[in-house]
Design a protein around this motif. Structure first.
Motif, PDB file in Angstrom:
ATOM      1  N   GLY A  26       0.858  -1.186   0.000  1.00 30.68           N
ATOM      2  CA  GLY A  26       0.000   0.000   0.000  1.00 30.68           C
ATOM      3  C   GLY A  26       0.889   1.230   0.000  1.00 30.68           C
ATOM      4  O   GLY A  26       1.023   1.925  -1.008  1.00 30.68           O
ATOM      5  N   SER A  27       1.539   1.467   1.142  1.00 34.46           N
ATOM      6  CA  SER A  27       2.452   2.603   1.296  1.00 34.46           C
ATOM      7  C   SER A  27       3.628   2.145   2.150  1.00 34.46           C
ATOM      8  O   SER A  27       3.424   1.600   3.237  1.00 34.46           O
ATOM      9  CB  SER A  27       1.719   3.758   1.992  1.00 34.46           C
ATOM     10  OG  SER A  27       2.644   4.630   2.609  1.00 34.46           O
ATOM     11  N   THR A  28       4.838   2.383   1.668  1.00 31.56           N
ATOM     12  CA  THR A  28       6.009   1.982   2.474  1.00 31.56           C
ATOM     13  C   THR A  28       6.050   2.764   3.782  1.00 31.56           C
ATOM     14  O   THR A  28       6.619   2.284   4.766  1.00 31.56           O
ATOM     15  CB  THR A  28       7.329   2.179   1.701  1.00 31.56           C
ATOM     16  OG1 THR A  28       7.424   3.551   1.310  1.00 31.56           O
ATOM     17  CG2 THR A  28       7.408   1.264   0.490  1.00 31.56           C
ATOM     18  N   GLY A  59      -2.726  14.274   2.313  1.00 29.47           N
ATOM     19  CA  GLY A  59      -3.592  13.280   1.688  1.00 29.47           C
ATOM     20  C   GLY A  59      -3.462  13.176   0.177  1.00 29.47           C
ATOM     21  O   GLY A  59      -4.247  12.480  -0.469  1.00 29.47           O
ATOM     22  N   ARG A  60      -2.473  13.874  -0.399  1.00 32.57           N
ATOM     23  CA  ARG A  60      -2.304  13.783  -1.859  1.00 32.57           C
ATOM     24  C   ARG A  60      -1.710  12.428  -2.258  1.00 32.57           C
ATOM     25  O   ARG A  60      -1.030  11.785  -1.474  1.00 32.57           O
ATOM     26  CB  ARG A  60      -1.404  14.916  -2.344  1.00 32.57           C
ATOM     27  CG  ARG A  60      -2.089  16.272  -2.248  1.00 32.57           C
ATOM     28  CD  ARG A  60      -1.232  17.362  -2.858  1.00 32.57           C
ATOM     29  NE  ARG A  60      -0.103  17.676  -1.998  1.00 32.57           N
ATOM     30  CZ  ARG A  60       0.099  18.879  -1.449  1.00 32.57           C
ATOM     31  NH1 ARG A  60      -0.736  19.866  -1.662  1.00 32.57           N
ATOM     32  NH2 ARG A  60       1.151  19.085  -0.692  1.00 32.57           N
ATOM     33  N   ALA A  61      -1.968  12.017  -3.493  1.00 33.04           N
ATOM     34  CA  ALA A  61      -1.482  10.707  -3.952  1.00 33.04           C
ATOM     35  C   ALA A  61      -0.086  10.843  -4.559  1.00 33.04           C
ATOM     36  O   ALA A  61       0.270  11.893  -5.113  1.00 33.04           O
ATOM     37  CB  ALA A  61      -2.437  10.153  -4.991  1.00 33.04           C
ATOM     38  N   ARG A 121      10.966  20.946 -12.470  1.00 32.82           N
ATOM     39  CA  ARG A 121      10.086  19.760 -12.444  1.00 32.82           C
ATOM     40  C   ARG A 121      10.495  18.829 -11.319  1.00 32.82           C
ATOM     41  O   ARG A 121      11.679  18.637 -11.042  1.00 32.82           O
ATOM     42  CB  ARG A 121      10.160  19.008 -13.774  1.00 32.82           C
ATOM     43  CG  ARG A 121       9.402  19.721 -14.872  1.00 32.82           C
ATOM     44  CD  ARG A 121       9.628  19.028 -16.194  1.00 32.82           C
ATOM     45  NE  ARG A 121       8.913  19.720 -17.231  1.00 32.82           N
ATOM     46  CZ  ARG A 121       7.810  19.259 -17.814  1.00 32.82           C
ATOM     47  NH1 ARG A 121       7.307  18.095 -17.466  1.00 32.82           N
ATOM     48  NH2 ARG A 121       7.217  19.953 -18.760  1.00 32.82           N
ATOM     49  N   LYS A 122       9.470  18.225 -10.720  1.00 28.72           N
ATOM     50  CA  LYS A 122       9.711  17.441  -9.504  1.00 28.72           C
ATOM     51  C   LYS A 122      10.312  16.073  -9.837  1.00 28.72           C
ATOM     52  O   LYS A 122       9.745  15.292 -10.589  1.00 28.72           O
ATOM     53  CB  LYS A 122       8.377  17.279  -8.765  1.00 28.72           C
ATOM     54  CG  LYS A 122       8.488  16.708  -7.382  1.00 28.72           C
ATOM     55  CD  LYS A 122       7.310  17.179  -6.551  1.00 28.72           C
ATOM     56  CE  LYS A 122       7.069  16.335  -5.337  1.00 28.72           C
ATOM     57  NZ  LYS A 122       6.052  16.904  -4.465  1.00 28.72           N
ATOM     58  N   LEU A 123      11.487  15.829  -9.235  1.00 31.72           N
ATOM     59  CA  LEU A 123      12.189  14.548  -9.399  1.00 31.72           C
ATOM     60  C   LEU A 123      11.927  13.649  -8.206  1.00 31.72           C
ATOM     61  O   LEU A 123      11.932  12.429  -8.332  1.00 31.72           O
ATOM     62  CB  LEU A 123      13.705  14.817  -9.398  1.00 31.72           C
ATOM     63  CG  LEU A 123      14.543  14.731 -10.640  1.00 31.72           C
ATOM     64  CD1 LEU A 123      16.000  14.979 -10.249  1.00 31.72           C
ATOM     65  CD2 LEU A 123      14.402  13.397 -11.334  1.00 31.72           C
TER      66      LEU A 123
HETATM   67  C1  BT5 Z   1       5.434  14.596  -1.575  1.00 40.30           C
HETATM   68  O1  BT5 Z   1       4.171  15.014  -1.284  1.00 40.30           O
HETATM   69  O2  BT5 Z   1       6.160  15.084  -2.402  1.00 40.30           O
HETATM   70  C2  BT5 Z   1       5.879  13.385  -0.778  1.00 40.30           C
HETATM   71  C3  BT5 Z   1       5.891  12.126  -1.612  1.00 40.30           C
HETATM   72  C4  BT5 Z   1       6.437  10.961  -0.828  1.00 40.30           C
HETATM   73  C5  BT5 Z   1       6.264   9.670  -1.573  1.00 40.30           C
HETATM   74  C6  BT5 Z   1       6.954   8.521  -0.863  1.00 40.30           C
HETATM   75  S1  BT5 Z   1       7.024   7.086  -1.846  1.00 40.30           S
HETATM   76  C7  BT5 Z   1       7.558   6.160  -0.491  1.00 40.30           C
HETATM   77  C8  BT5 Z   1       6.780   6.656   0.717  1.00 40.30           C
HETATM   78  N1  BT5 Z   1       5.531   5.951   0.847  1.00 40.30           N
HETATM   79  C9  BT5 Z   1       4.478   6.771   0.657  1.00 40.30           C
HETATM   80  O3  BT5 Z   1       3.276   6.422   0.700  1.00 40.30           O
HETATM   81  N2  BT5 Z   1       4.913   8.028   0.437  1.00 40.30           N
HETATM   82  C10 BT5 Z   1       6.356   8.107   0.467  1.00 40.30           C
HETATM   83  P1  BT5 Z   1       3.511  16.350  -1.836  1.00 40.30           P
HETATM   84  O4  BT5 Z   1       4.446  17.508  -1.634  1.00 40.30           O
HETATM   85  O5  BT5 Z   1       2.171  16.399  -1.204  1.00 40.30           O
HETATM   86  O6  BT5 Z   1       3.409  16.109  -3.394  1.00 40.30           O
HETATM   87  C11 BT5 Z   1       2.376  15.351  -3.959  1.00 40.30           C
HETATM   88  C12 BT5 Z   1       2.130  15.894  -5.357  1.00 40.30           C
HETATM   89  O7  BT5 Z   1       3.252  15.578  -6.195  1.00 40.30           O
HETATM   90  C13 BT5 Z   1       0.933  15.267  -6.042  1.00 40.30           C
HETATM   91  O8  BT5 Z   1      -0.251  15.979  -5.734  1.00 40.30           O
HETATM   92  C14 BT5 Z   1       1.297  15.378  -7.522  1.00 40.30           C
HETATM   93  O9  BT5 Z   1       1.024  16.686  -7.998  1.00 40.30           O
HETATM   94  C15 BT5 Z   1       2.809  15.220  -7.503  1.00 40.30           C
HETATM   95  N3  BT5 Z   1       3.221  13.837  -7.760  1.00 40.30           N
HETATM   96  C16 BT5 Z   1       2.550  12.689  -7.517  1.00 40.30           C
HETATM   97  N4  BT5 Z   1       3.287  11.631  -7.862  1.00 40.30           N
HETATM   98  C17 BT5 Z   1       4.464  12.109  -8.333  1.00 40.30           C
HETATM   99  C18 BT5 Z   1       5.646  11.514  -8.847  1.00 40.30           C
HETATM  100  N5  BT5 Z   1       5.817  10.190  -8.951  1.00 40.30           N
HETATM  101  N6  BT5 Z   1       6.638  12.349  -9.243  1.00 40.30           N
HETATM  102  C19 BT5 Z   1       6.526  13.686  -9.156  1.00 40.30           C
HETATM  103  N7  BT5 Z   1       5.436  14.306  -8.682  1.00 40.30           N
HETATM  104  C20 BT5 Z   1       4.418  13.534  -8.273  1.00 40.30           C
END
Ligand code: BT5
Length: 251
Positions: A26-28, A59-61, A121-123
């Motif tokens: 689900g989520s790490t 709560g964003r994906a 751009r987000k890496l």
């Molecule tokens: C983040 O949230 O940037 C934190 C992301 C953390 C993800 C990791 S993966 C391992 C661990 N397990 C989890 O469940 N989570 C962590 P935030 O600043 O809220 O940015 C979310 C936004 O980034 C989304 O609303 C999209 O606009 C964008 N986004 C979603 N997936 C992306 C991706 N793979 N690469 C770049 N941007 C993305």
């Protein structure tokens, strides 16, 4: 996930022992939180090839397709009596940006507080979640998503995201990127915990793309001037008043 089977954390690195690999979860962050609550030690890492409920902040994906990227969560326990979780999260963003510079043709930058971006751009994104025992954090789960091998970004994030594969023109491989991430997190956060935020603050300011630029965050609009010793973004508004913004999202 053949490229990650048998992965061994670099010699001397305090993170990734153990490193638990999952094909799908689900989520790490949820996995690491459950392990930490059950007593898992500092440096335990959970890494998945794909997530069904990867999440960001508020709560964003987080798009987490299989076979392409790194999705990992680190259990951090050391130094939490001295360093507050938000500072740990800032340090982690710095460490990730510095690690990824080893794989990009031009430097990455940090968007305050801890997105890692390449040319806007987000890496990579970071989700830090603290586990409290009473009022004292007993662990911080540092969840990290890094786009590595995808040649095309998923439609939903095509305009705002990028991958190492796209910015380089070739695939650096997930294992070398993972090694570098663990080493940089270990070194930078170790130093942060031992010496305090002052030891890494200037590095973060130099790497923060918002400094000197106009930002809007919460109710505040103005020019970001620096990051203060508590980790807040200092913004000078058009009346010349300086605000220290502790949390929020720059628009
Ligand atoms: C983040 O949230 O940037 C934190 C992301 C953390 C993800 C990791 S993966 C391992 C661990 N397990 C989890 O469940 N989570 C962590 P935030 O600043 O809220 O940015 C979310 C936004 O980034 C989304 O609303 C999209 O606009 C964008 N986004 C979603 N997936 C992306 C991706 N793979 N690469 C770049 N941007 C993305």
């Amino acid at each position: 996930m053949d490229d990650l089977l048998g992965f061994v954390s670099p010699p001397g690195c305090g993170l990734g022992r153990p490193l638990i690999l999952k094909a799908l979860t689900g989520s790490t962050n949820d996995d690491a939180r459950a392990l930490a609550s059950a007593g898992a030690g500092h440096g335990t890492v959970v890494l998945a090839d794909a997530q069904t409920a990867g999440r960001g902040r508020l709560g964003r994906a987080w798009c987490s397709p299989a076979g392409e990227n790194l999705y990992l969560s680190v259990v951090w326990r050391s130094g939490l009596d001295a360093i507050e979780p938000p500072l740990l999260a800032l340090g982690a963003g710095l460490a990730v940006s510095e690690a990824l510079d080893g794989f990009t043709p031009t430097p990455t930058a940090v968007k305050w507080p801890n997105d890692v971006r390449h040319r806007g751009r987000k890496l990579a994104g970071l989700l830090a979640e603290a586990i409290y025992r009473g009022t004292q954090p007993s662990a911080v789960i540092l969840g990290l998503g890094v786009n590595v091998r995808g040649a095309v970004m998923p439609e939903a994030i095509a305009e705002i995201a990028t991958s190492l594969r796209i910015v380089r023109g070739d695939d650096p491989g997930r294992a070398p990127v993972l090694s570098s991430l663990l080493e940089h997190l270990d070194a930078t956060l170790g130093r942060l915990c031992a010496e305090g935020f002052g030891a890494i603050r200037q590095r973060l300011i130099e790497r923060c793309e918002n400094i000197g630029a106009r930002v809007s965050i919460g109710e505040v609009s103005g020019v970001a001037i620096d990051i203060d010793p508590a980790g807040a973004l200092r913004v000078r508004d058009d009346q010349g008043v300086v605000h220290a913004v502790r949390a929020g999202e720059i628009r």
